[in-house]
Design an enzyme around this catalytic site. Sequence first.
Site, mmCIF file in Angstrom:
data_model
loop_
_atom_site.group_PDB
_atom_site.id
_atom_site.type_symbol
_atom_site.label_atom_id
_atom_site.label_comp_id
_atom_site.label_asym_id
_atom_site.label_seq_id
_atom_site.Cartn_x
_atom_site.Cartn_y
_atom_site.Cartn_z
ATOM 1 N N HIS A 162 3.655 4.568 -22.127
ATOM 2 C CA HIS A 162 3.181 3.192 -22.269
ATOM 3 C C HIS A 162 1.779 3.114 -22.876
ATOM 4 O O HIS A 162 1.326 2.019 -23.236
ATOM 5 C CB HIS A 162 3.182 2.480 -20.910
ATOM 6 C CG HIS A 162 4.534 2.285 -20.317
ATOM 7 N ND1 HIS A 162 5.550 1.636 -20.981
ATOM 8 C CD2 HIS A 162 5.052 2.661 -19.114
ATOM 9 C CE1 HIS A 162 6.638 1.606 -20.212
ATOM 10 N NE2 HIS A 162 6.362 2.235 -19.082
ATOM 11 N N ASP A 198 13.481 7.105 -20.666
ATOM 12 C CA ASP A 198 12.958 6.441 -19.480
ATOM 13 C C ASP A 198 13.594 5.054 -19.350
ATOM 14 O O ASP A 198 13.995 4.448 -20.354
ATOM 15 C CB ASP A 198 11.442 6.313 -19.623
ATOM 16 C CG ASP A 198 10.734 5.883 -18.362
ATOM 17 O OD1 ASP A 198 10.145 6.745 -17.697
ATOM 18 O OD2 ASP A 198 10.747 4.678 -18.041
ATOM 19 N N HIS A 200 12.119 2.360 -18.765
ATOM 20 C CA HIS A 200 11.232 1.379 -19.380
ATOM 21 C C HIS A 200 10.917 1.772 -20.823
ATOM 22 O O HIS A 200 10.675 2.937 -21.121
ATOM 23 C CB HIS A 200 9.932 1.268 -18.576
ATOM 24 C CG HIS A 200 10.167 0.935 -17.136
ATOM 25 N ND1 HIS A 200 10.219 1.910 -16.146
ATOM 26 C CD2 HIS A 200 10.395 -0.245 -16.518
ATOM 27 C CE1 HIS A 200 10.453 1.327 -14.977
ATOM 28 N NE2 HIS A 200 10.571 0.024 -15.183
ATOM 29 N N ASP A 287 13.854 7.366 -14.084
ATOM 30 C CA ASP A 287 13.992 6.120 -13.332
ATOM 31 C C ASP A 287 15.257 5.368 -13.710
ATOM 32 O O ASP A 287 15.473 4.239 -13.261
ATOM 33 C CB ASP A 287 12.758 5.229 -13.489
ATOM 34 C CG ASP A 287 12.195 5.216 -14.888
ATOM 35 O OD1 ASP A 287 12.809 5.808 -15.800
ATOM 36 O OD2 ASP A 287 11.113 4.622 -15.088
#
Length: 345
Positions: A162, A198, A200, A287
């Site tokens: 991120h 991931d 996200h 995740d």
Amino acid sequence: MLCFLSDAYREHNPQYEYFRGEKVPCFESVERLDNIVAALQARGHECVSPQTDASSVIAKIHDPAYVSFITHAWQEWLALDEKNHELQPFPSVWPTRTLRDDIVPDNFIAKLGLYSMDNGTPLAAGTWCAAKSGADAAVSAANYLLAGHSSVFSASRPPGHHAGRDFMGGYCFLNNAALAAQALLDQGMKKVVVLDIDYHHGNGTQSLFYDRDDVLFISIHGDPKTEYPFYLGHEDETGEGAGQGYNVNFPLPIGTTFTQWLSALEKAIERIQDFQADALVISLGLDTFEGDPISKFTIKSEDYFQVGQQLASLKLPTAFIMEGGYATEALGTNVVNVLEGFEQA
């Protein structure tokens, strides 16, 4: 599989974050990597210390002013008040639309807002030490591939995907996957893929390579209409300038099953094959697991063997770079299942 790991990951140990307006213990914890290391060692994988100083690569990926800020942020925080060692700083103002971001304010919290995309990335005394050691591990992993090895794992913590050129966010401070990709290119490779699996979207990685044709970025993730980071990761984001066509997003809905997720991975593999890359960097977020407390896919632990097998089918030198995954007790098993599925294939 060889793992690059620095014990400095334990230095980043914030005690709380804000999640949906509530003050809660940090999901991104020391225990996450403790469990990964325990699983690696229990199943016979070797962990070694990073062998490379990533500073020169960091300077190519991240803005010098941002790096200077996060390097000294904790010391600057303490200088404001001797009692601040008991507190964690969080931003409260961001330079959003119509506000200026070209002048660095003197106020510390305002600077934190300038260099942050959210208030969910808590700083602690050892944050820079851990982030820098994670970057060293990622670049060491890249160099290991350059030495002729077929695969490697960088157990970097905190995660990185991120983080953009001049901002932190989503628990990330330095973009480890981007650093690994850049290191591979610096040493003579012509084309590198970064595949982010991931839950996200890897908004930071996308932004870093969005106008480049030497890195193909692909992300399989929760639909940003409902899932963090919300403001990037849509299917129509395909790159710009020289990078047009070299950015691919597969946003998937809440409740996505492994069969549905695997279909997206198979499409990603086809794009990677067409690109004819020299190496593959995997942003390894787990995740996507059905038991993850902040994510909403339904992949099971045993499914991750097949994920590794699918990635191995590309027959590319591959660096796995650790990202998210917050079902702490299962995380080590899930990570090693991917790595061993890859090796067995």
